[in-house]
Design an enzyme around this catalytic site. Structure first.
Site, short mmCIF file in Angstrom:
data_model
loop_
_atom_site.label_atom_id
_atom_site.label_comp_id
_atom_site.label_asym_id
_atom_site.label_seq_id
_atom_site.Cartn_x
_atom_site.Cartn_y
_atom_site.Cartn_z
N SER A 61 0.80 -1.24 0.00
CA SER A 61 0.00 0.00 0.00
C SER A 61 0.82 1.28 0.00
O SER A 61 0.26 2.37 -0.20
CB SER A 61 -0.94 0.02 1.20
N LYS A 64 0.38 3.38 -2.96
CA LYS A 64 -0.78 4.26 -3.14
C LYS A 64 -0.37 5.74 -3.12
O LYS A 64 -1.03 6.58 -3.71
CB LYS A 64 -1.81 3.98 -2.04
N TYR A 238 -4.38 3.43 7.89
CA TYR A 238 -5.68 2.73 7.98
C TYR A 238 -6.42 3.14 9.24
O TYR A 238 -6.37 4.29 9.65
CB TYR A 238 -5.48 1.21 7.92
N VAL A 256 1.20 -3.76 3.75
CA VAL A 256 1.18 -5.06 4.41
C VAL A 256 2.45 -5.88 4.17
O VAL A 256 2.61 -6.96 4.72
CB VAL A 256 -0.07 -5.91 4.07
#
Ligand code: GLN
Length: 302
Positions: A61, A64, A238, A256
């Site tokens: 991630s 992103k 998150y 992750v």
């Protein structure tokens, strides 16, 4: 700085390996959890590192942030009609908000938001993954960066949850391209392999008012860089973004694969990596290392 790294390393060593390596795909489940590295790249061009800082890992991630940066460069402020800027307070792969918020994801760092961003990039680039990896090779100064095709294929094989999000957004008119094509680009971006050193360097522009001192280019305007940092601070970790702000106090982005990048604006970018994750999917030792770092330097953005 080097002695600070040694102190952090000693503080956090007992936590290395605590938690669970991502196991939603076999290619990630086999990573050795007992690895740990830190790299810091300062705005004055100095690099400091300790532990497994040169071992490449799956950035997941963290990608992103790179795809968001590409989208910001190619779209005007209109892009914010398709994706929000609010924390979700839910797991990164949650579907629930999408249904009652009419297919507009809360922010670009949850999976649904990153898929919309990937859809935007799909409309702009003939090969969005090529565009992203070339961009990252340039701003990290490492032309050798590779995509782990085994990880990308495995993510695609187990794509159902991400595919469900993309289809739901398509039914709401918030997805332009073929779902399968966008998923492939998104997974390829997640499967890029980079080390702490590569990532600390690649994130220099966010510590440096949008200017990348490695490739010598203004990647984003000063205001846009500030905005990306704000999004990282509110949504980069998150559903742990609140406690990360509370304990660390820096814009951060996790993946992750066990990597966490953080920005000390106007000073340096830092990347920590340790593959064992806590319950929400953030690196246990990585978060602890950043907490130890801000405690020792006595500095946060708040
Ligand atoms: N490839 C992962 C996914 O889409 C990325 C998730 C992450 O790093 N949080 O589920």
């Amino acid at each position: 700085m080097q002695s600070l790294l040694r102190t952090i390393y000693n503080d956090v060593k007992p936590l290395v390996g605590q938690g669970k390596v991502a196991d939603y795909i076999p290619a990630l489940a086999s990573v050795d959890p007992n690895q740990f590295g830190i790299a810091i790249y300062s705005n004055t061009g100095e690099l400091f590192q300790i532990g497994d800082a040169e071992v490449p890992f799956s950035i997941q991630s963290i990608s992103k942030v790179f795809s968001l940066t590409l989208a910001i460069k190619h779209y005007g402020p209109d892009m914010w009609q398709r994706v929000g800027r609010e924390p979700s307070g839910l797991p990164f792969n949650s579907l629930v908000q999408l249904e009652y918020e009419n297919g507009v994801p809360r922010n670009p760092f949850i999976n649904a938001g990153a898929l919309v961003i990937s859809d935007m990039n799909q409309s702009r680039f003939a090969s969005p993954h090529y565009a992203m990896s070339e961009f990252v090779r340039r701003i990290s100064g490492n032309p050798e960066l590779k995509t782990d095709l085994k990880v990308a294929d495995s993510e695609y094989e187990f794509r159902h949850r991400n595919a469900a999000m993309a289809h739901l957004m398509k039914s709401n008119g918030n997805f332009e391209n073929d779902v399968e094509e966008v998923l492939k680009s998104y997974f390829a971006n997640c499967a890029l392999r980079m080390s702490c050193v590569d990532l600390a360097k690649a994130f220099n522009f966010l510590a440096n008012k949008g200017f990348c001192s490695i490739s010598n280019e203004q990647v984003l305007s000063e205001q846009e860089a500030r905005q990306v940092n704000a999004l990282m601070a509110t949504s980069g970790m998150y559903d742990e973004a609140g406690s990360f702000a509370f304990q660390v106090g820096l814009p951060g982005k996790s993946g992750v694969g066990g990597g966490v990048v953080a920005i000390v604006p106007n000073r340096f970018s830092v990347c920590v990596w340790s593959p064992a994750l806590n319950k929400v999917g953030n690196s246990t030792a990585g978060v602890a290392a950043l907490e130890s770092m801000t405690k020792h330097i006595g500095w946060s953005v708040y």
